[in-house]
Scaffold this active site. Structure first.
Site, PDB file in Angstrom:
ATOM      1  N   ALA A  61       0.865  -1.180   0.000  1.00 26.81           N
ATOM      2  CA  ALA A  61       0.000   0.000   0.000  1.00 26.81           C
ATOM      3  C   ALA A  61       0.901   1.229   0.000  1.00 26.81           C
ATOM      4  CB  ALA A  61      -0.878  -0.013   1.240  1.00 26.81           C
ATOM      5  N   GLY A 100       0.347  -4.979   1.094  1.00 25.84           N
ATOM      6  CA  GLY A 100      -0.887  -4.932   0.322  1.00 25.84           C
ATOM      7  C   GLY A 100      -0.748  -5.621  -1.029  1.00 25.84           C
ATOM      8  N   GLU A 103      -1.391  -9.123  -0.336  1.00 26.01           N
ATOM      9  CA  GLU A 103      -2.810  -9.272   0.008  1.00 26.01           C
ATOM     10  C   GLU A 103      -3.691  -9.282  -1.244  1.00 26.01           C
ATOM     11  OE1 GLU A 103      -2.597  -5.988   2.899  1.00 26.01           O
ATOM     12  OE2 GLU A 103      -3.422  -7.397   4.344  1.00 26.01           O
ATOM     13  N   GLU A 123       4.621  -5.188   7.063  1.00 24.07           N
ATOM     14  CA  GLU A 123       3.901  -4.123   7.760  1.00 24.07           C
ATOM     15  C   GLU A 123       4.428  -3.881   9.169  1.00 24.07           C
ATOM     16  OE1 GLU A 123       2.505  -6.311   5.777  1.00 24.07           O
ATOM     17  OE2 GLU A 123       0.791  -5.478   4.701  1.00 24.07           O
TER      18      GLU A 123
END
Ligand code: 3H9
Length: 647
Positions: A61, A100, A103, A123
């Protein structure tokens, strides 16, 4: 456009193209969401291949968005939509699929990857946990045990391992997209696997959770995120995907807003900016295929090890055979220790030593492109070294001093071609500590400076440029920190209270414990020498201890007492009695007050350093403290902290 689509007969190829790392920001999320609807509605399309442009799939992200409120659409919703698309999405991964990025790949129905693919959930390094189902889908795909290692312990899976574990359905050669399209067409001929979120997950033995919790807590060293990642993962395994996803998201949002996450983001960007200063862009570094190190003491040997670890051949110079032998033995011991810890193989350890040439005298340095001096801190000794280097080295060879305190301009006096001279201040042990202070003199050429930043990158160090002042950035702040600790001591606060407060803040040890470990006698001798030169240096409590034979751990006593053979500091009535003439009546001061007094002092010195132009930015000062002086990462550095919480 940050996401583009091409069509290969019945397969749509969706490419995330958001340089430099294809980070998923609001524009990417919005476009992906719209594309799922668009492609679901397209009768010509039967499946979708999702890939990343350039060298990688997706680096995660977009971290730059984390300082602001979440902007819709949120990533979990995008992934849920991809997972439930009527046309199956297939991730085609090369390079990194991180955070992300992983993910999103987990939300796809199938995954193919090249051998260079890397899957991780980093993360926790940013003070957060995965926020889009990483802790929920991963255990359903690869099992709880390995998923814990990935989500809470920073394990990276390469393509081959990911394929073994079932995270990747097929390893494919390049060209990735062609192979992914072939795979997609094949896959359409078979029943599709269930979406990952709907797959069962086998609950492990209860003991596995306990063991993992202990391991994660130990490795986290006070960081908040890793145990929370484990919590989220466990909750989902025990309560089902939907409940787990909600728990994960709640923890993610809580941590995303925390001071710790802000501090770690600050360091993330500072660390990435450090090796590439703006004013050196476009300036080519000189080649560095071989290096010389002068001095086989702790520092020289550590620097030689760091160079060898980066694959650079090293010539190690000492003044006589005996000292050389000692240096080479110490160097070998470093690689031997790494071999015992299994961080080096037998062959690697041998190759490290094969790349070292020991020599007495300077002639062996004639071919080196870089020479780093790490001899005794004495101006005359260092000048003599550089006089010899001026004689034997090529005029374009970079010549560096590792001095910690001596003005490099004085060391360079008389050196022919001083434009190749620079300070490279490593920290002990140099093969471990990541900080490298780079200290140019006024004559240093930009190419030489660029070469040293390049060297730092090669060595995996965090480079920070420092102007010239007593102690450069780090030792100057250390001096102020110690002075403030001593001022508190004189106010009647005990060393034990001060040390405990700083440990509570996150330092591995407090300022008095640190002095006991390093030895009190060296700074005592400096003060005595200055006094002998007629400087008015008042008596310090440390002087009283050293005069009584308490030099720190090496003499079994310093600010603290030590039981024979032990390094555990024990509060000392004897030390208190000795320093009593210089300290005030005993006084209680809360841990928070102690911490803010010391941090404020560091930040004030940092500000002075900035005002004088010695450091280029507050972030550089934070990097010095975090990577050279043990400042707890989770607080981001003294400058970051003082700006967040102005006192
Ligand atoms: C996440 O994914 C949360 C989700 O679970 C939930 C969301 C709801 N964002 O390292 P480099 C910049 S959290 C924005 O030198 P490399 C970096 O600052 C994220 N920017 O390149 C630098 O900028 P500049 C989890 C990013 O090739 C430039 O890219 N992911 C991001 O040596 C080049 O970076 C991570 O924690 C980002 N995510 O290495 C992975 N990543 O040029 C973090 C990088 O202005 N990233 N930038 O200085 C990395 O580990 C490495 O950057 C990577 C590339 C391996 C990707």
């Amino acid at each position: 456009m940050s996401v583009h689509v091409t069509r290969r007969s019945a397969i749509a190829v969706v490419t995330i193209d958001n340089p430099p790392v294809n980070a998923i920001n609001m524009a990417v999320r919005t476009r992906l969401l719209a594309l799922v609807d668009e492609l679901d509605a397209d009768d010509h399309i039967r499946a979708v291949v999702l890939t990343g442009a350039g060298k990688l799939f997706v680096g995660g992200a977009d971290i730059t968005e984390f300082g602001r409120p979440v902007e819709m659409p949120a990533l979990p919703a995008v992934i849920e939509r991809i997972e439930n698309a009527t046309k199956p999405w297939i991730a085609a991964v090369h390079g990194a699929a991180l955070g992300g990025g992983l993910e999103v790949a987990l939300g796809c129905r199938l995954r193919v990857a090249t051998a260079d693919a890397r899957f991780a959930l980093p993360e926790i390094n940013l003070g957060i946990i995965p926020g889009s189902g990483g802790t929920q889908r991963l255990p359903r795909l690869i099992g709880v045990e390995t998923a814990i290692r990935v989500a809470a312990e920073n394990l990276t899976l390469d393509g081959a391992r990911a394929a073994e574990l079932g995270l990747v359905d097929r390893l494919v050669p390049e060209p990735l997209v062609d192979k992914a399209v072939e795979f997609a067409l094949e896959a359409l001929g078979r029943p599709l696997p269930a979406p990952v979120s709907r797959r069962p997950v086998a609950a492990p033995e209860p003991a596995l959770w306990e063991e993992a919790a202990q391991r994660v807590r130990r490795a986290a060293r006070g960081a908040s995120a890793p145990p929370r990642a484990l919590d989220a993962l466990r909750f989902g395994v025990e309560n089902g995907f939907e409940a787990g996803l909600a728990r994960e998201r709640a923890i993610f949002l809580e941590l995303r807003a925390s001071e710790e996450a802000a501090a770690l983001r600050h360091l993330f960007f500072a660390e990435r900016a450090a090796p590439r200063p703006h004013d050196l862009r476009g300036i080519a570094a000189l080649p560095l295929a071989s290096a010389g190190v002068i001095g086989g003491g702790t520092m020289g040997v550590g620097i030689a090890a760091a160079l060898r670890n980066a694959g650079i051949p090293v010539v190690l110079i000492e003044r006589d055979e005996q000292s050389l032998e000692r240096g080479l033995t110490a160097l070998k011991a470093i690689f031997e220790a790494a071999r015992k810890k299994a961080s080096l193989s037998d062959e690697e350890a041998e190759a490290r030593m094969r790349g070292v040439t020991g020599a007495v005298g300077y002639e062996a340095l004639a071919g080196c492109e870089l020479v780093i001096e790490a001899v005794f801190e004495d101006l005359a000794v260092k000048r003599d070294v550089f006089a010899n280097l001026g004689r034997v080295c090529r005029p374009e060879a970079v010549l560096a001093t590792n001095t910690s305190y001596i003005d490099p301009r004085q060391i360079a006096e008389g050196l022919p071609h001083p434009d190749r001279f620079i300070g490279l201040h490593f920290f002990s042990p140099a093969q471990v500590m990541r900080l490298l202070e780079i200290v140019p003199i006024p004559q240093t050429r930009p190419e030489v400076l660029a070469t040293c930043f390049d060297l730092a990158r090669t060595l995996g160090k965090v480079p920070v440029r420092s102007g010239i002042c007593d102690g450069f950035i780090g030792n100057r702040i250390l001096r102020r920190y110690r002075a403030e600790a001593e001022a508190m001591l004189r106010d009647g606060v005990t060393p034990a209270a001060i040390d405990a407060a700083m440990r509570g803040f996150g330092y591995a040890m407090g300022p008095f414990e640190m002095q006991d470990m390093a030895g009190l006698d060296i700074s005592f001798l400096h003060r005595e020498a200055a006094r002998a030169r007629g400087e008015a240096i008042p008596e310090t409590p440390g002087d009283l201890l050293v005069r009584a034979g308490r030099k720190g751990q090496k003499s079994g006593a310093g600010w603290y007492d030590y039981a024979p053979g032990s390094r555990t500091p024990l509060p000392s009535a004897e030390a208190a009695r000795l320093i009593a003439p210089l300290v005030g009546a005993p006084r209680e001061l809360g841990a928070d007050a102690i911490v803010s007094r010391l941090i404020d002092a560091m930040a004030a010195e940092g500000q002075a350093i900035l005002d004088e132009g010695i450091a280029g930015s507050p972030a550089d000062i934070d990097l010095v403290e975090v990577h050279g002086y043990g400042f707890p990462r989770k607080h981001g550095g003294p400058m970051f902290l003082s700006r967040r919480q102005p006192s």
